[in-house]
Design a protein around this motif. Sequence first.
Motif, PDB file in Angstrom:
ATOM      1  N   ILE A 429       1.020  13.836  -0.556  1.00 18.09           N
ATOM      2  CA  ILE A 429       0.561  13.069   0.720  1.00 18.09           C
ATOM      3  C   ILE A 429       1.218  13.533   2.072  1.00 18.09           C
ATOM      4  N   GLU A 430       2.538  13.976   2.086  1.00 23.99           N
ATOM      5  CA  GLU A 430       2.815  14.523   3.191  1.00 23.99           C
ATOM      6  C   GLU A 430       2.549  15.706   3.528  1.00 23.99           C
ATOM      7  N   ASN A 431       1.996  16.631   2.560  1.00 23.80           N
ATOM      8  CA  ASN A 431       1.513  17.880   2.864  1.00 23.80           C
ATOM      9  C   ASN A 431       0.142  17.697   3.738  1.00 23.80           C
ATOM     10  N   ASP A 432      -0.390  16.476   3.595  1.00 26.15           N
ATOM     11  CA  ASP A 432      -1.858  16.168   4.367  1.00 26.15           C
ATOM     12  C   ASP A 432      -1.336  15.881   5.890  1.00 26.15           C
ATOM     13  N   PRO A 433      -1.871  16.878   6.926  1.00 24.96           N
ATOM     14  CA  PRO A 433      -1.449  16.352   8.244  1.00 24.96           C
ATOM     15  C   PRO A 433      -2.207  15.238   8.795  1.00 24.96           C
ATOM     16  N   ASN A 434      -3.208  14.484   8.135  1.00 14.71           N
ATOM     17  CA  ASN A 434      -3.630  13.234   8.541  1.00 14.71           C
ATOM     18  C   ASN A 434      -2.734  12.098   8.265  1.00 14.71           C
ATOM     19  N   ASP A 435      -1.453  12.470   7.451  1.00 11.51           N
ATOM     20  CA  ASP A 435      -0.549  11.247   6.950  1.00 11.51           C
ATOM     21  C   ASP A 435       0.473  11.473   7.873  1.00 11.51           C
ATOM     22  N   LEU A 436       1.053  10.289   8.223  1.00 14.57           N
ATOM     23  CA  LEU A 436       2.464  10.569   9.251  1.00 14.57           C
ATOM     24  C   LEU A 436       3.473  10.470   8.183  1.00 14.57           C
ATOM     25  N   TYR A 437       3.636   9.448   7.358  1.00 11.07           N
ATOM     26  CA  TYR A 437       4.775   9.197   6.602  1.00 11.07           C
ATOM     27  C   TYR A 437       4.272   8.492   5.089  1.00 11.07           C
ATOM     28  N   ALA A 438       4.864   9.082   4.116  1.00 10.11           N
ATOM     29  CA  ALA A 438       4.733   8.407   2.885  1.00 10.11           C
ATOM     30  C   ALA A 438       6.167   8.376   2.373  1.00 10.11           C
ATOM     31  N   VAL A 439       6.637   7.060   1.701  1.00 12.62           N
ATOM     32  CA  VAL A 439       8.052   6.986   1.309  1.00 12.62           C
ATOM     33  C   VAL A 439       8.275   5.937   0.147  1.00 12.62           C
ATOM     34  N   SER A 440       8.912   6.684  -0.834  1.00 13.81           N
ATOM     35  CA  SER A 440       9.277   5.830  -2.050  1.00 13.81           C
ATOM     36  C   SER A 440       9.575   4.505  -1.663  1.00 13.81           C
ATOM     37  N   VAL A 441       9.484   3.370  -2.120  1.00 14.64           N
ATOM     38  CA  VAL A 441       9.850   2.186  -1.703  1.00 14.64           C
ATOM     39  C   VAL A 441      11.304   2.060  -1.964  1.00 14.64           C
ATOM     40  N   THR A 442      11.941   2.975  -3.038  1.00 14.36           N
ATOM     41  CA  THR A 442      13.277   3.041  -3.595  1.00 14.36           C
ATOM     42  C   THR A 442      14.235   3.841  -2.554  1.00 14.36           C
ATOM     43  N   LYS A 443      13.395   4.661  -1.628  1.00 19.23           N
ATOM     44  CA  LYS A 443      14.186   5.481  -1.021  1.00 19.23           C
ATOM     45  C   LYS A 443      14.026   5.639   0.492  1.00 19.23           C
ATOM     46  N   VAL A 444      13.707   4.453   1.018  1.00 20.03           N
ATOM     47  CA  VAL A 444      13.588   4.192   2.455  1.00 20.03           C
ATOM     48  C   VAL A 444      14.742   4.362   3.097  1.00 20.03           C
ATOM     49  N   GLN A 445      15.842   4.182   2.738  1.00 23.52           N
ATOM     50  CA  GLN A 445      16.998   4.175   3.689  1.00 23.52           C
ATOM     51  C   GLN A 445      17.156   5.913   3.767  1.00 23.52           C
ATOM     52  N   GLU A 446      17.280   6.713   2.953  1.00 18.89           N
ATOM     53  CA  GLU A 446      17.404   8.012   3.296  1.00 18.89           C
ATOM     54  C   GLU A 446      16.221   8.749   3.896  1.00 18.89           C
ATOM     55  N   ILE A 469       4.914   3.056  -3.129  1.00 22.08           N
ATOM     56  CA  ILE A 469       4.923   4.004  -2.013  1.00 22.08           C
ATOM     57  C   ILE A 469       4.374   3.352  -0.914  1.00 22.08           C
ATOM     58  N   GLN A 470       4.974   3.442   0.267  1.00 23.47           N
ATOM     59  CA  GLN A 470       4.510   2.882   1.693  1.00 23.47           C
ATOM     60  C   GLN A 470       3.962   3.938   2.430  1.00 23.47           C
ATOM     61  N   LEU A 471       2.629   3.793   3.054  1.00 28.15           N
ATOM     62  CA  LEU A 471       1.899   4.896   3.403  1.00 28.15           C
ATOM     63  C   LEU A 471       1.858   4.357   5.071  1.00 28.15           C
ATOM     64  N   ILE A 472       2.233   5.343   5.951  1.00 30.02           N
ATOM     65  CA  ILE A 472       2.335   5.119   7.171  1.00 30.02           C
ATOM     66  C   ILE A 472       1.167   6.186   8.075  1.00 30.02           C
ATOM     67  N   SER A 473       0.307   5.514   8.597  1.00 28.36           N
ATOM     68  CA  SER A 473      -0.661   6.384   9.353  1.00 28.36           C
ATOM     69  C   SER A 473      -0.242   6.752  10.627  1.00 28.36           C
ATOM     70  N   HIS A 474      -0.734   7.733  11.392  1.00 21.93           N
ATOM     71  CA  HIS A 474      -0.963   8.050  12.804  1.00 21.93           C
ATOM     72  C   HIS A 474      -1.131   6.715  13.691  1.00 21.93           C
ATOM     73  N   ASP A 475      -1.094   6.752  14.990  1.00 24.17           N
ATOM     74  CA  ASP A 475      -1.353   5.865  15.809  1.00 24.17           C
ATOM     75  C   ASP A 475      -2.683   5.701  15.745  1.00 24.17           C
ATOM     76  N   SER A 476      -3.373   4.654  16.066  1.00 25.40           N
ATOM     77  CA  SER A 476      -4.779   4.199  16.098  1.00 25.40           C
ATOM     78  C   SER A 476      -5.817   4.994  15.085  1.00 25.40           C
ATOM     79  N   MET A 477      -5.143   4.853  13.938  1.00 27.70           N
ATOM     80  CA  MET A 477      -5.808   5.468  12.601  1.00 27.70           C
ATOM     81  C   MET A 477      -6.160   4.136  11.882  1.00 27.70           C
ATOM     82  N   LEU A 478      -7.533   3.849  11.639  1.00 29.35           N
ATOM     83  CA  LEU A 478      -8.003   2.563  10.866  1.00 29.35           C
ATOM     84  C   LEU A 478      -8.591   2.980   9.584  1.00 29.35           C
ATOM     85  N   PRO A 479      -8.442   2.000   8.471  1.00 27.94           N
ATOM     86  CA  PRO A 479      -8.936   2.317   7.154  1.00 27.94           C
ATOM     87  C   PRO A 479     -10.453   2.518   7.388  1.00 27.94           C
TER      88      PRO A 479
END
Length: 548
Positions: A429-446, A469-479
């Motif tokens: 997911i993070e290899n896709d430039p359209n996504d800002l962040y993808a993070v495992s919910v067990t590894k948020v702190q790191e 996994i929690q997905l974070i989009s770029h600003d002003s991106m809607l589903p």
Amino acid sequence: MLRKISVVAASFLSVITTYAQKNKNSQLERPKLVVGLVVDQMRWDYLYRFYNKYSNEGFKRLLNTGYSLNNVHIPYVPTVTALGHACIYTGSVPAIHGIAGNDWTDKETGKNVYCTTDESVKPVGTANARVGSHSPKNLWSTTVTDELRLATNFQGKVVGVSLKDRASILPAGHTPNGAYWFDDSSGSFITSTWYMNDLPQWLKSFNALNLPDKLVANGWNTLLPISQYTESSPDNSSWEGLLGSAKTPTFPYSNLAADYQAKKDNIRYTPFGNTLTLKLAEAAIEGEKLGGDDVVDMLAVNLASTDYAGHKFGPNSIEVEDVYLRLDQDLAQFFNYLDNKVGKGKYTVFLSADHGGAHSVGFLQEHKITTGFFGDGIEANMNQKLKEKFGVDKLINGVDNYQIYFDRKLLKENKLVLDEVRDFTVQEIENDPNDLYAVSVTKVQEATIPEPLKQRIINGINRQRSGDIQLISHDSMLPPYAKTGTTHSVWNSYDSHIPLIFMGWGIQHGASDKAYHMTDIAPTVSSLLKIQFPSGNIGNPITEVTGK
């Protein structure tokens, strides 16, 4: 001798009177009624975008006589309705109070779970089980309304009202005298057997008025001449959705009465849904005698039509502006009712929102602001990549609340390690430039994610109910489903910056730009009432509002 007896008696009576007066003055002081007004999808800036067109007795009365907190944010993601109402009344976050979304995916069965659905209870006031079988059983923490009931040995009354089931049920808590929501199949307000076995007579009488029919009878036109809606885009903008049988998103909506008869949920998208809710609130005050004695009561009111209109038309539409201008008039009438019924200065009101809302993609594109759609086809695309990597199809069984859920049964059957599958998915997911962040919910702190976003993810993840996994989009991106109108769910200010104003008994006048959180509302009300904080509370009282 008689004179001496008279003097002694007079002295004794004086002592008793003085003692009684002192004892009365030493009693705990509380307002007669607390009213929580949660305006669905109300961005903070609506207070000032439409300010010049508001009357002096609605939003301006709150601002000019109450205490306004101008820098209040939601401290978690996703920013959706059920979480907002749960947070406001518990002072807690999804990680603790258990409400992980409006709905979520059950990790074991893969089935969708709606936040208040409860098949163990039956509908009351309707035969529609889907609409009526609801309760607060999925809410793990107590609410400030629960704590009021406990503190007064259940003498203080609590009632919740909304068009939405979740926005009535969660604020009212586990132990209210009633929680009521709108049934689209009948056009009446209903409840469930969690609360009672029959509707109270006052609600039967209210439903018998057929007020929705009367409110929509003349259609919907603008309150002011349409040329005066200079705070909004032109009518019939391309990014607006359609209401009922209307062919264009333009005023007047002359067919509203017929559209309501054909599909009663059409009232939700108009200002008349808010009018109906506030009239129900007044009927609840009359019927339950709220604020009628020396034991403090609480009324939780959700004004939901602002959310429906926002989703349908978008924040920059004339429709949304008109909804707020008409809500301002409704609030003025409601405050006047409270003044006359409960007594001016004898009740406390707070007004806030469960979340905000983004600008429409079309509107932003029109003004050359970076935007777009996020997550289109992500489940199918990632399942294909996972199949190629691990040899198993459909390892992802849900994407809810910007979270990816893996199929636990398939992982176990194929002896796959969750962490390996999750880490591979995050990397893809993070290899896709359209996504800002993808993070495992067990590894948020790191994870290399800045604050306050990192803490908001941690607060929003419920270990038992949230995704993997929690997905974070770029600003002003809607589903992708929000092609017209708008939606909400993200951490950005347009979704997380909410209004918060206190007014009435125990509240001083003023304003503050200090940073506070939605979780601070419940402990502030608790402190005002001198009751215990809700069980999962993590917020702090806002002492500025009381001057203490």
